[in-house]
Enzyme design. Structure first.
Site, PDB file in Angstrom:
ATOM      1  N   LYS A  24      -7.196   6.327  10.773  1.00  0.00           N
ATOM      2  CA  LYS A  24      -8.599   6.197  11.213  1.00  0.00           C
ATOM      3  C   LYS A  24      -8.598   6.235  12.739  1.00  0.00           C
ATOM      4  CE  LYS A  24      -9.933   3.334   7.238  1.00  0.00           C
ATOM      5  NZ  LYS A  24     -10.480   2.041   6.788  1.00  0.00           N
TER       6      LYS A  24
ATOM      7  N   ARG B  17      -5.463   0.659  -6.929  1.00  0.00           N
ATOM      8  CA  ARG B  17      -4.258   1.315  -6.389  1.00  0.00           C
ATOM      9  C   ARG B  17      -3.839   2.484  -7.273  1.00  0.00           C
ATOM     10  NH1 ARG B  17      -2.067  -2.077  -2.373  1.00  0.00           N
ATOM     11  NH2 ARG B  17      -2.245  -4.291  -2.767  1.00  0.00           N
TER      12      ARG B  17
ATOM     13  N   VAL C  91     -11.270   2.815   2.190  1.00  0.00           N
ATOM     14  CA  VAL C  91     -10.840   3.734   1.127  1.00  0.00           C
ATOM     15  C   VAL C  91      -9.890   3.040   0.145  1.00  0.00           C
ATOM     16  CG1 VAL C  91     -11.139   5.853   2.492  1.00  0.00           C
ATOM     17  CG2 VAL C  91      -8.960   4.635   2.592  1.00  0.00           C
TER      18      VAL C  91
ATOM     19  N   ASP D  12      -5.681  -0.519  -1.941  1.00  0.00           N
ATOM     20  CA  ASP D  12      -6.433  -1.402  -2.824  1.00  0.00           C
ATOM     21  C   ASP D  12      -7.728  -1.918  -2.224  1.00  0.00           C
ATOM     22  OD1 ASP D  12      -5.108  -3.138  -0.888  1.00  0.00           O
ATOM     23  OD2 ASP D  12      -5.852  -4.769  -2.137  1.00  0.00           O
TER      24      ASP D  12
ATOM     25  N   ASP E 255      -5.380   1.623  10.417  1.00  0.00           N
ATOM     26  CA  ASP E 255      -6.814   1.363  10.588  1.00  0.00           C
ATOM     27  C   ASP E 255      -7.029   0.826  12.008  1.00  0.00           C
ATOM     28  OD1 ASP E 255      -9.351   0.063  10.501  1.00  0.00           O
ATOM     29  OD2 ASP E 255      -9.266  -0.061   8.344  1.00  0.00           O
TER      30      ASP E 255
ATOM     31  N   GLY F  25       0.777  -1.248   0.000  1.00  0.00           N
ATOM     32  CA  GLY F  25       0.000   0.000   0.000  1.00  0.00           C
ATOM     33  C   GLY F  25       0.800   1.284   0.000  1.00  0.00           C
TER      34      GLY F  25
ATOM     35  N   GLU G 164       3.761   4.091   6.461  1.00  0.00           N
ATOM     36  CA  GLU G 164       2.512   3.340   6.271  1.00  0.00           C
ATOM     37  C   GLU G 164       1.565   4.137   5.383  1.00  0.00           C
ATOM     38  OE1 GLU G 164       0.824   0.770   6.406  1.00  0.00           O
ATOM     39  OE2 GLU G 164       0.970  -0.338   8.278  1.00  0.00           O
ATOM     40  N   ASP G 165       0.774   3.431   4.599  1.00  0.00           N
ATOM     41  CA  ASP G 165      -0.274   4.095   3.825  1.00  0.00           C
ATOM     42  C   ASP G 165      -1.437   4.480   4.731  1.00  0.00           C
ATOM     43  OD1 ASP G 165      -0.881   1.424   4.305  1.00  0.00           O
ATOM     44  OD2 ASP G 165      -1.745   1.045   2.336  1.00  0.00           O
TER      45      ASP G 165
HETATM   46  P1  IMP Z   1      -4.546  -2.236  10.308  1.00  0.00           P
HETATM   47  O1  IMP Z   1      -3.664  -3.377  10.722  1.00  0.00           O
HETATM   48  O2  IMP Z   1      -6.014  -2.568  10.514  1.00  0.00           O
HETATM   49  O3  IMP Z   1      -4.174  -0.910  10.928  1.00  0.00           O
HETATM   50  O4  IMP Z   1      -4.437  -2.079   8.745  1.00  0.00           O
HETATM   51  C1  IMP Z   1      -3.242  -1.870   8.138  1.00  0.00           C
HETATM   52  C2  IMP Z   1      -3.207  -2.315   6.698  1.00  0.00           C
HETATM   53  O5  IMP Z   1      -4.483  -2.762   6.223  1.00  0.00           O
HETATM   54  C3  IMP Z   1      -2.845  -1.146   5.830  1.00  0.00           C
HETATM   55  O6  IMP Z   1      -1.450  -1.061   5.683  1.00  0.00           O
HETATM   56  C4  IMP Z   1      -3.579  -1.458   4.540  1.00  0.00           C
HETATM   57  O7  IMP Z   1      -2.791  -2.281   3.728  1.00  0.00           O
HETATM   58  C5  IMP Z   1      -4.807  -2.233   4.963  1.00  0.00           C
HETATM   59  N1  IMP Z   1      -5.998  -1.347   5.108  1.00  0.00           N
HETATM   60  C6  IMP Z   1      -6.607  -0.977   6.250  1.00  0.00           C
HETATM   61  N2  IMP Z   1      -7.647  -0.163   6.016  1.00  0.00           N
HETATM   62  C7  IMP Z   1      -7.694  -0.007   4.675  1.00  0.00           C
HETATM   63  C8  IMP Z   1      -8.551   0.765   3.799  1.00  0.00           C
HETATM   64  O8  IMP Z   1      -9.488   1.491   4.182  1.00  0.00           O
HETATM   65  N3  IMP Z   1      -8.264   0.666   2.465  1.00  0.00           N
HETATM   66  C9  IMP Z   1      -7.243  -0.091   1.961  1.00  0.00           C
HETATM   67  N4  IMP Z   1      -6.419  -0.797   2.751  1.00  0.00           N
HETATM   68  C10 IMP Z   1      -6.644  -0.761   4.098  1.00  0.00           C
END
Ligand code: IMP
Length: 175
Positions: free
Chosen positions: A124, A158, A146, A152, A96, A38, A92-93
């Site tokens: 978020k 992407r 998103v 993606d 979440d 990402g 990081e992109d």
């Molecule tokens: P987390 O572990 O839930 O914080 O998510 C981290 C990873 O999940 C990010 O680096 C993204 O690759 C993917 N991700 C989480 N939320 C989204 C979103 O809204 N759109 C796309 N990818 C997401």
């Protein structure tokens, strides 16, 4: 799809972030560690806004299947640099749930760097559960899924130039 952040807004904010990081890391030669897939577009644009000497590496982690986290982090590709004694900036992109970044930050810390900071383009805040504060955040966004600018949905979208919410489409598909 609804556009949340335009290409022009991204460019402006990333320019500001590059300046801030360059100021904070002057003389410290940081290693930027991007989280694949990402962050690849964000990393490319951010690095070109950084004006100090720096290095770049990538790590590949996955936890998502479709638009939901599986809850387990898989390491697909490790970094190749030795980060002991170095100043690491994780790129990081999106943060979440916070699961991925909590895991990655403590993994990097195990390698005895001088410092570890985290920059995330999107955050978020409402749903993230973090063990630490993010050092640099591009935009705080609602908890909607998103896509675009590297992010993606099932590996697609992407290539969009802005960030788009796809909640309306997800709702349509569920009804
Ligand atoms: P987390 O572990 O839930 O914080 O998510 C981290 C990873 O999940 C990010 O680096 C993204 O690759 C993917 N991700 C989480 N939320 C989204 C979103 O809204 N759109 C796309 N990818 C997401």
């Amino acid at each position: 799809m609804r556009e949340l952040i335009s290409a022009a807004q991204l460019a402006k904010r990333i320019g500001e972030m590059g300046k801030e990081i360059s100021r904070d890391y002057k003389g410290r030669e940081p290693i930027f560690v991007g989280v694949l897939n990402g962050s690849f577009i964000f990393m490319a644009d951010l690095l070109r806004e950084v004006t100090i000497d720096c290095e770049v590496d990538f790590i590949k982690l996955s936890s998502y299947e479709g638009n939901a986290s599986s809850g387990t982090i898989h390491l697909r590709k490790d970094i190749s640099s030795d980060v002991a004694g170095r100043n690491v900036i994780i790129v990081e992109d999106i943060v979440d749930s916070g699961l991925t970044i909590n895991f990655l930050k403590s993994r990097i810390e195990d390698s005895m760097p001088s410092s570890v900071a985290v920059v995330s383009l999107l955050f978020k805040r409402e749903v993230a559960k973090l063990n630490f504060d993010l050092d640099y955040v591009g935009f705080e966004i609602p908890a909607d899924y998103v896509v675009g600018y590297g992010l993606d949905m099932d590996q697609k979208k992407r290539n969009l130039k802005g960030i788009f919410s796809i909640e309306d489409e997800l709702e349509k598909n569920c009804n």
